[in-house]
Scaffold this motif. Sequence first.
Motif, PDB file in Angstrom:
ATOM      1  N   PRO A 281       0.810  -1.229   0.000  1.00 13.00           N
ATOM      2  CA  PRO A 281       0.000   0.000   0.000  1.00 13.00           C
ATOM      3  C   PRO A 281       0.838   1.271   0.000  1.00 13.00           C
ATOM      4  N   GLU A 282       1.989   1.236   0.688  1.00 10.75           N
ATOM      5  CA  GLU A 282       2.808   2.439   0.782  1.00 10.75           C
ATOM      6  C   GLU A 282       3.477   2.781  -0.547  1.00 10.75           C
ATOM      7  N   VAL A 283       3.763   1.771  -1.367  1.00 10.95           N
ATOM      8  CA  VAL A 283       4.378   2.029  -2.672  1.00 10.95           C
ATOM      9  C   VAL A 283       3.449   2.864  -3.540  1.00 10.95           C
ATOM     10  N   THR A 284       2.182   2.460  -3.555  1.00  9.67           N
ATOM     11  CA  THR A 284       1.193   3.196  -4.356  1.00  9.67           C
ATOM     12  C   THR A 284       1.069   4.628  -3.886  1.00  9.67           C
ATOM     13  N   ARG A 285       0.897   4.807  -2.593  1.00  8.61           N
ATOM     14  CA  ARG A 285       0.692   6.153  -2.059  1.00  8.61           C
ATOM     15  C   ARG A 285       1.920   7.031  -2.266  1.00  8.61           C
ATOM     16  N   THR A 286       3.100   6.495  -1.976  1.00  4.79           N
ATOM     17  CA  THR A 286       4.323   7.285  -2.103  1.00  4.79           C
ATOM     18  C   THR A 286       4.559   7.728  -3.545  1.00  4.79           C
ATOM     19  N   LEU A 287       4.346   6.827  -4.472  1.00  6.08           N
ATOM     20  CA  LEU A 287       4.582   7.145  -5.877  1.00  6.08           C
ATOM     21  C   LEU A 287       3.618   8.217  -6.363  1.00  6.08           C
ATOM     22  N   LEU A 288       2.317   8.031  -6.126  1.00  4.50           N
ATOM     23  CA  LEU A 288       1.330   8.994  -6.609  1.00  4.50           C
ATOM     24  C   LEU A 288       1.489  10.340  -5.935  1.00  4.50           C
ATOM     25  N   GLU A 289       1.695  10.329  -4.629  1.00  6.18           N
ATOM     26  CA  GLU A 289       1.832  11.598  -3.916  1.00  6.18           C
ATOM     27  C   GLU A 289       3.121  12.315  -4.316  1.00  6.18           C
ATOM     28  N   GLY A 290       4.215  11.552  -4.481  1.00  7.33           N
ATOM     29  CA  GLY A 290       5.466  12.178  -4.890  1.00  7.33           C
ATOM     30  C   GLY A 290       5.355  12.840  -6.250  1.00  7.33           C
ATOM     31  N   ALA A 291       4.709  12.150  -7.183  1.00  8.76           N
ATOM     32  CA  ALA A 291       4.531  12.732  -8.521  1.00  8.76           C
ATOM     33  C   ALA A 291       3.712  14.013  -8.454  1.00  8.76           C
ATOM     34  N   LEU A 292       2.623  13.997  -7.685  1.00 10.42           N
ATOM     35  CA  LEU A 292       1.767  15.185  -7.629  1.00 10.42           C
ATOM     36  C   LEU A 292       2.463  16.339  -6.932  1.00 10.42           C
ATOM     37  N   VAL A 293       3.212  16.063  -5.880  1.00 10.89           N
ATOM     38  CA  VAL A 293       3.929  17.132  -5.176  1.00 10.89           C
ATOM     39  C   VAL A 293       4.889  17.850  -6.118  1.00 10.89           C
ATOM     40  N   LEU A 294       5.666  17.098  -6.881  1.00 10.27           N
ATOM     41  CA  LEU A 294       6.640  17.713  -7.784  1.00 10.27           C
ATOM     42  C   LEU A 294       5.963  18.489  -8.902  1.00 10.27           C
ATOM     43  N   LEU A 295       4.882  17.941  -9.443  1.00 13.09           N
ATOM     44  CA  LEU A 295       4.206  18.631 -10.546  1.00 13.09           C
ATOM     45  C   LEU A 295       3.416  19.848 -10.056  1.00 13.09           C
ATOM     46  N   LEU A 296       2.853  19.766  -8.851  1.00 18.20           N
ATOM     47  CA  LEU A 296       2.206  20.955  -8.284  1.00 18.20           C
ATOM     48  C   LEU A 296       3.223  22.082  -8.122  1.00 18.20           C
ATOM     49  N   PHE A 297       4.396  21.736  -7.630  1.00 17.16           N
ATOM     50  CA  PHE A 297       5.443  22.749  -7.409  1.00 17.16           C
ATOM     51  C   PHE A 297       5.891  23.372  -8.725  1.00 17.16           C
ATOM     52  N   THR A 298       6.214  22.534  -9.715  1.00 15.87           N
ATOM     53  CA  THR A 298       6.726  23.077 -10.978  1.00 15.87           C
ATOM     54  C   THR A 298       5.644  23.820 -11.754  1.00 15.87           C
ATOM     55  N   ASP A 299       4.398  23.341 -11.687  1.00 16.37           N
ATOM     56  CA  ASP A 299       3.312  24.065 -12.345  1.00 16.37           C
ATOM     57  C   ASP A 299       3.151  25.460 -11.754  1.00 16.37           C
ATOM     58  N   ALA A 300       3.130  25.529 -10.410  1.00 13.06           N
ATOM     59  CA  ALA A 300       2.948  26.829  -9.758  1.00 13.06           C
ATOM     60  C   ALA A 300       4.147  27.732 -10.004  1.00 13.06           C
ATOM     61  N   ALA A 301       5.362  27.169  -9.995  1.00 20.41           N
ATOM     62  CA  ALA A 301       6.567  27.975 -10.226  1.00 20.41           C
ATOM     63  C   ALA A 301       6.605  28.538 -11.637  1.00 20.41           C
ATOM     64  N   GLY A 302       6.022  27.820 -12.584  1.00 20.41           N
ATOM     65  CA  GLY A 302       6.086  28.247 -13.981  1.00 20.41           C
ATOM     66  C   GLY A 302       5.009  29.219 -14.396  1.00 20.41           C
ATOM     67  N   ILE A 303       4.002  29.426 -13.554  1.00 16.73           N
ATOM     68  CA  ILE A 303       2.911  30.331 -13.928  1.00 16.73           C
ATOM     69  C   ILE A 303       3.307  31.774 -13.658  1.00 16.73           C
ATOM     70  N   ARG A 304       3.141  32.610 -14.688  1.00 20.92           N
ATOM     71  CA  ARG A 304       3.446  34.042 -14.569  1.00 20.92           C
ATOM     72  C   ARG A 304       2.168  34.847 -14.732  1.00 20.92           C
ATOM     73  N   ALA A 305       2.155  36.004 -14.123  1.00 15.98           N
ATOM     74  CA  ALA A 305       1.016  36.903 -14.313  1.00 15.98           C
ATOM     75  C   ALA A 305       0.861  37.234 -15.798  1.00 15.98           C
ATOM     76  N   TRP A 306       2.013  37.246 -16.508  1.00 18.63           N
ATOM     77  CA  TRP A 306       1.971  37.535 -17.946  1.00 18.63           C
ATOM     78  C   TRP A 306       1.167  36.483 -18.697  1.00 18.63           C
ATOM     79  N   ASP A 307       1.252  35.219 -18.234  1.00 21.81           N
ATOM     80  CA  ASP A 307       0.474  34.165 -18.883  1.00 21.81           C
ATOM     81  C   ASP A 307      -1.011  34.492 -18.837  1.00 21.81           C
ATOM     82  N   LEU A 308      -1.476  34.945 -17.670  1.00 24.70           N
ATOM     83  CA  LEU A 308      -2.901  35.252 -17.527  1.00 24.70           C
ATOM     84  C   LEU A 308      -3.285  36.467 -18.361  1.00 24.70           C
ATOM     85  N   ARG A 309      -2.395  37.443 -18.438  1.00 27.68           N
ATOM     86  CA  ARG A 309      -2.703  38.626 -19.245  1.00 27.68           C
ATOM     87  C   ARG A 309      -2.613  38.305 -20.733  1.00 27.68           C
TER      88      ARG A 309
END
Length: 441
Positions: free
Chosen positions: A56-84
């Motif tokens: 059970p821990e393999v599944t949780r660790t893998l999915l959560e680890g992937a989402l944590v990294l992608l949440l971070f990089t997605d948020a880091a890459g968003i600029r106010a200029w993108d929205l404008r």
Amino acid sequence: MSSQWAVVVSGGVVVAYGAFSRRLSTTVISGPLVFMLCGLAIGPLGLDLIDRAKDPEVTRTLLEGALVLLLFTDAAGIRAWDLRREKFLPLRLLVVGLPATMALGWLVAWLLLPGLSVWELALVGIILAPTDAALGQQAVSNERVPALIRGGLSVESGLNDGLALPFFVLALAAAGEGHGHPGVVDTFLRALLLSGAIGLAAGWAGASVLRWSAARGWSGTDWWQFLALAVPVVAYALCVVVEGSGFIGAWAAGLAFGIRLRRMSADRGVRAESPDPGRSTRFTERLGLLLASLSFLVFGAVILGPALQHLTWRMVVYAVISLTVIRMLPVALALIGTGLRPASVAYLGWFGPRGLASLVFGLLAFEEQLAGMALLSEVVAVTVGLSVLLHGASAPFLGDRYGDWFASALRAEPDLRENALTVGDPSGTRAAGTTRGTRPS
């Protein structure tokens, strides 16, 4: 012994897909589909090499680890200029479309999924609201599609999982209240306020240290990326220590990290060897993509496989409605008055795949062990599985068809609203490239 064979097979799938990835990217066979089908083959429905009950821990660790990294990089890459730059599109999809999708998903779940409490029904709608444009990557990477549409889908995909997080944690707390779980007030204070503050502080501090060290020539460029990788890990761990939400912490850290680096670059000028969010988080992004691919393999094996064994008509109907009406109607509502043609509204509405965020949210809800969580987890699994199949297969064909329509319509009407980004901004032929929708498969 079976777990070792599962590792061997998983590595073999990565090697095989890597060898043919560029060739497959032009076909209806998407990366998530390949990994999901291989997961089904090694799960309980096939060779039975991997099982959620055994690891059970393999599944949780893998999915959560992937989402944590992608949440971070997605948020880091968003600029106010993108929205404008994308003008009206991302804001309408996020401010109007996302809440409307959650509400409509809640309502349809109430009609189709009896036996769930009111907050469990709300969780169904919330979990299946975030989109993952990587599942229909060619829909946003096809350069024949207008830059406005591609960029809008990319920015929406990069932000909506983070914006859905507060709704998810509060609904989950409300569903578990009175069953030995933290209440809504405690969750609000810890998961939203405290975790958000921790994430912002970690991201701001990490970017400041990186910039300070780079400005003095004290750190090598390779270590910039390792430093950036450590930021979401530290933010996540700190939030877990205080019993908050590590995902909100990681997303807030990415937001602060990107803002801080860009602000310092603007203040001091950009040099050739100057760290920026894109370069600094490239390794984190690539690692997140690898973990996400492996997550779809594990998803097929230990989540989708068992769900298919308990498949009912209600699950199938809800999944189909979730991918069509529940997504497309709110998008149409959000785009009223924008001047976009029906073909564009339909394209935006259809390409709202459900992916990694829905899987992780569904897994977290399942682990709360409330009465209706087994059904909720199965509905999420069937919906994501159907999305992987339909959105991946339709992206090449519909992208080309929509590109044909756009080229024809543009010849007849040069001031077409869909062409606004290209006309108004010389750099607008490039869609936002910092989100999952435009990453390589």
